[in-house]
Scaffold this motif. Sequence first.
Motif, PDB file in Angstrom:
ATOM      1  N   THR A 168     -10.117  38.906  11.370  1.00 38.88           N
ATOM      2  CA  THR A 168      -9.690  37.556  11.026  1.00 38.88           C
ATOM      3  C   THR A 168      -9.584  37.435   9.515  1.00 38.88           C
ATOM      4  O   THR A 168     -10.560  37.705   8.797  1.00 38.88           O
ATOM      5  CB  THR A 168     -10.685  36.514  11.564  1.00 38.88           C
ATOM      6  OG1 THR A 168     -10.759  36.632  12.983  1.00 38.88           O
ATOM      7  CG2 THR A 168     -10.244  35.104  11.199  1.00 38.88           C
ATOM      8  N   VAL A 169      -8.424  37.051   9.047  1.00 41.84           N
ATOM      9  CA  VAL A 169      -8.181  36.915   7.608  1.00 41.84           C
ATOM     10  C   VAL A 169      -8.523  35.497   7.169  1.00 41.84           C
ATOM     11  O   VAL A 169      -8.090  34.519   7.772  1.00 41.84           O
ATOM     12  CB  VAL A 169      -6.717  37.245   7.265  1.00 41.84           C
ATOM     13  CG1 VAL A 169      -6.432  36.972   5.787  1.00 41.84           C
ATOM     14  CG2 VAL A 169      -6.412  38.697   7.607  1.00 41.84           C
ATOM     15  N   ASP A 170      -9.321  35.419   6.115  1.00 42.40           N
ATOM     16  CA  ASP A 170      -9.708  34.120   5.536  1.00 42.40           C
ATOM     17  C   ASP A 170      -9.493  34.210   4.032  1.00 42.40           C
ATOM     18  O   ASP A 170     -10.207  34.936   3.335  1.00 42.40           O
ATOM     19  CB  ASP A 170     -11.175  33.818   5.863  1.00 42.40           C
ATOM     20  CG  ASP A 170     -11.640  32.480   5.289  1.00 42.40           C
ATOM     21  OD1 ASP A 170     -10.823  31.785   4.641  1.00 42.40           O
ATOM     22  OD2 ASP A 170     -12.825  32.140   5.469  1.00 42.40           O
ATOM     23  N   ARG A 171      -8.501  33.481   3.546  1.00 43.10           N
ATOM     24  CA  ARG A 171      -8.201  33.482   2.109  1.00 43.10           C
ATOM     25  C   ARG A 171      -8.638  32.201   1.428  1.00 43.10           C
ATOM     26  O   ARG A 171      -8.367  31.996   0.249  1.00 43.10           O
ATOM     27  CB  ARG A 171      -6.698  33.675   1.897  1.00 43.10           C
ATOM     28  CG  ARG A 171      -6.162  35.011   2.369  1.00 43.10           C
ATOM     29  CD  ARG A 171      -4.703  35.239   1.969  1.00 43.10           C
ATOM     30  NE  ARG A 171      -3.762  34.577   2.850  1.00 43.10           N
ATOM     31  CZ  ARG A 171      -3.105  33.464   2.568  1.00 43.10           C
ATOM     32  NH1 ARG A 171      -3.297  32.862   1.413  1.00 43.10           N
ATOM     33  NH2 ARG A 171      -2.272  32.928   3.428  1.00 43.10           N
ATOM     34  N   THR A 172      -9.334  31.303   2.157  1.00 46.74           N
ATOM     35  CA  THR A 172      -9.710  29.996   1.615  1.00 46.74           C
ATOM     36  C   THR A 172     -11.156  30.018   1.152  1.00 46.74           C
ATOM     37  O   THR A 172     -12.071  30.191   1.964  1.00 46.74           O
ATOM     38  CB  THR A 172      -9.520  28.898   2.669  1.00 46.74           C
ATOM     39  OG1 THR A 172      -8.163  28.933   3.142  1.00 46.74           O
ATOM     40  CG2 THR A 172      -9.818  27.533   2.088  1.00 46.74           C
ATOM     41  N   ALA A 173     -11.364  29.841  -0.137  1.00 43.65           N
ATOM     42  CA  ALA A 173     -12.719  29.834  -0.698  1.00 43.65           C
ATOM     43  C   ALA A 173     -13.336  28.441  -0.579  1.00 43.65           C
ATOM     44  O   ALA A 173     -12.633  27.432  -0.675  1.00 43.65           O
ATOM     45  CB  ALA A 173     -12.686  30.252  -2.159  1.00 43.65           C
ATOM     46  N   PRO A 174     -14.646  28.364  -0.367  1.00 52.47           N
ATOM     47  CA  PRO A 174     -15.311  27.054  -0.255  1.00 52.47           C
ATOM     48  C   PRO A 174     -15.419  26.361  -1.607  1.00 52.47           C
ATOM     49  O   PRO A 174     -15.398  27.005  -2.662  1.00 52.47           O
ATOM     50  CB  PRO A 174     -16.698  27.409   0.303  1.00 52.47           C
ATOM     51  CG  PRO A 174     -16.919  28.826  -0.131  1.00 52.47           C
ATOM     52  CD  PRO A 174     -15.573  29.484  -0.147  1.00 52.47           C
ATOM     53  N   ALA A 175     -15.546  25.032  -1.566  1.00 51.15           N
ATOM     54  CA  ALA A 175     -15.657  24.242  -2.794  1.00 51.15           C
ATOM     55  C   ALA A 175     -17.018  24.466  -3.448  1.00 51.15           C
ATOM     56  O   ALA A 175     -17.993  24.873  -2.807  1.00 51.15           O
ATOM     57  CB  ALA A 175     -15.472  22.762  -2.477  1.00 51.15           C
ATOM     58  N   ALA A 176     -17.083  24.180  -4.752  1.00 54.73           N
ATOM     59  CA  ALA A 176     -18.333  24.321  -5.495  1.00 54.73           C
ATOM     60  C   ALA A 176     -19.339  23.262  -5.051  1.00 54.73           C
ATOM     61  O   ALA A 176     -18.960  22.144  -4.680  1.00 54.73           O
ATOM     62  CB  ALA A 176     -18.074  24.185  -6.991  1.00 54.73           C
ATOM     63  N   PRO A 177     -20.629  23.587  -5.067  1.00 53.14           N
ATOM     64  CA  PRO A 177     -21.653  22.593  -4.711  1.00 53.14           C
ATOM     65  C   PRO A 177     -21.670  21.455  -5.728  1.00 53.14           C
ATOM     66  O   PRO A 177     -21.232  21.610  -6.878  1.00 53.14           O
ATOM     67  CB  PRO A 177     -22.965  23.391  -4.769  1.00 53.14           C
ATOM     68  CG  PRO A 177     -22.557  24.825  -4.707  1.00 53.14           C
ATOM     69  CD  PRO A 177     -21.215  24.902  -5.353  1.00 53.14           C
ATOM     70  N   THR A 178     -22.171  20.316  -5.308  1.00 51.69           N
ATOM     71  CA  THR A 178     -22.310  19.160  -6.191  1.00 51.69           C
ATOM     72  C   THR A 178     -23.785  18.920  -6.501  1.00 51.69           C
ATOM     73  O   THR A 178     -24.664  19.512  -5.884  1.00 51.69           O
ATOM     74  CB  THR A 178     -21.707  17.910  -5.536  1.00 51.69           C
ATOM     75  OG1 THR A 178     -22.417  17.652  -4.306  1.00 51.69           O
ATOM     76  CG2 THR A 178     -20.228  18.115  -5.232  1.00 51.69           C
ATOM     77  N   GLY A 179     -24.021  18.014  -7.442  1.00 46.59           N
ATOM     78  CA  GLY A 179     -25.382  17.568  -7.719  1.00 46.59           C
ATOM     79  C   GLY A 179     -26.263  18.595  -8.390  1.00 46.59           C
ATOM     80  O   GLY A 179     -27.489  18.574  -8.208  1.00 46.59           O
TER      81      GLY A 179
END
Length: 356
Positions: A168-179
Amino acid sequence: IAIPVVTIAGNPAVTTSTGENSYIASYTLAGTETEGTINFNIDFTGLTGNVGTTVTATTNGSSVTYDKTIPTLSTVTIASNNLTTTLAKIGDLITLNFTVSKAITTPTVTIGGIAVTSINSGANNWVATHTVSLITPQGVLLFNIAFSDLPGNAGTPVMTTTNSSTVTVDRTAPAAPTGLTSTAGNNQNTITWNASMAPDLSKYILYGGTTINPTTVIQSIPAGTLTYTHTGLTNGIGYFYRISTVDLTGNEGAKSGNIVSAPKGSQTITFNPLVASVYGASPITLTATSSSTLGVTYTSSNTNVATILGSTVTILAAGTTTITAYQSGNSSFLAATPVAHDLVVNKKNIAVTAVL
């Protein structure tokens, strides 16, 4: 001679003259013939009736081997070089391995709809690879293997593995944490942040250094942990931090904004209890000290009883006031815990002198 009588693979051939004493005989295979080297017979008779010796072999060693068996793929597997071989991100190498039942010509292979080159890795084993890029489709990666054997028998194109393996190809990186925040301590900073909402979160990566936008990895922190204490620091020095998230495929998202925090040493105040005084007594000099050697300040809870200027207490009236010693800290020290003592000011005795 008369037109020769020829059989090929046991079936009558069509024989025609191609010139003086020259003939050609042909037969189209129907698919019912026996596989292997194709036999033939040439029977011929001269015009005067002399019968020639039947010919069953060529004079130059040439032969034709009949092969009607369709090739098949017995083993097909797909995997990536990702730490999790069923997942892939940009830059990962996808490898498609397949084994054919017999020798084939170079197969035509696509991975994710993209044509790739296949290499024979020995015997009837083949390898096709694809490096994930921005044009590689996301999701379960599809492939197609079209192949034919050396005689040209086409195998049935294959689009699935024989061991149920997938990538399974996943090219989407998660967003940076907040706070992202930090609390200074003695030779350390305690960093905290809000939990990432990424459904496939693997870990956080904390970056730190003494300059803005640090790129040095301090620690990889598993999902579910939202705090890290950075120890062994120098008090009074500002340390910058930022953090990113990494998903199960290994995609690292953008780093958060910077925060800066300077660790500070702890300190304590030594302030002895106060001796009771009396109205009219001389000013009292306070002698509290801090372990940091920083100056101590004081307050009086009841300025009707006593006031403080610097470290000098001036008695104004009988009563009780609480004298509190403070040290608010600086760039190298945390504020000290205040220490308070009551100052009791007794009434002054009145001396009465009788005048006779």
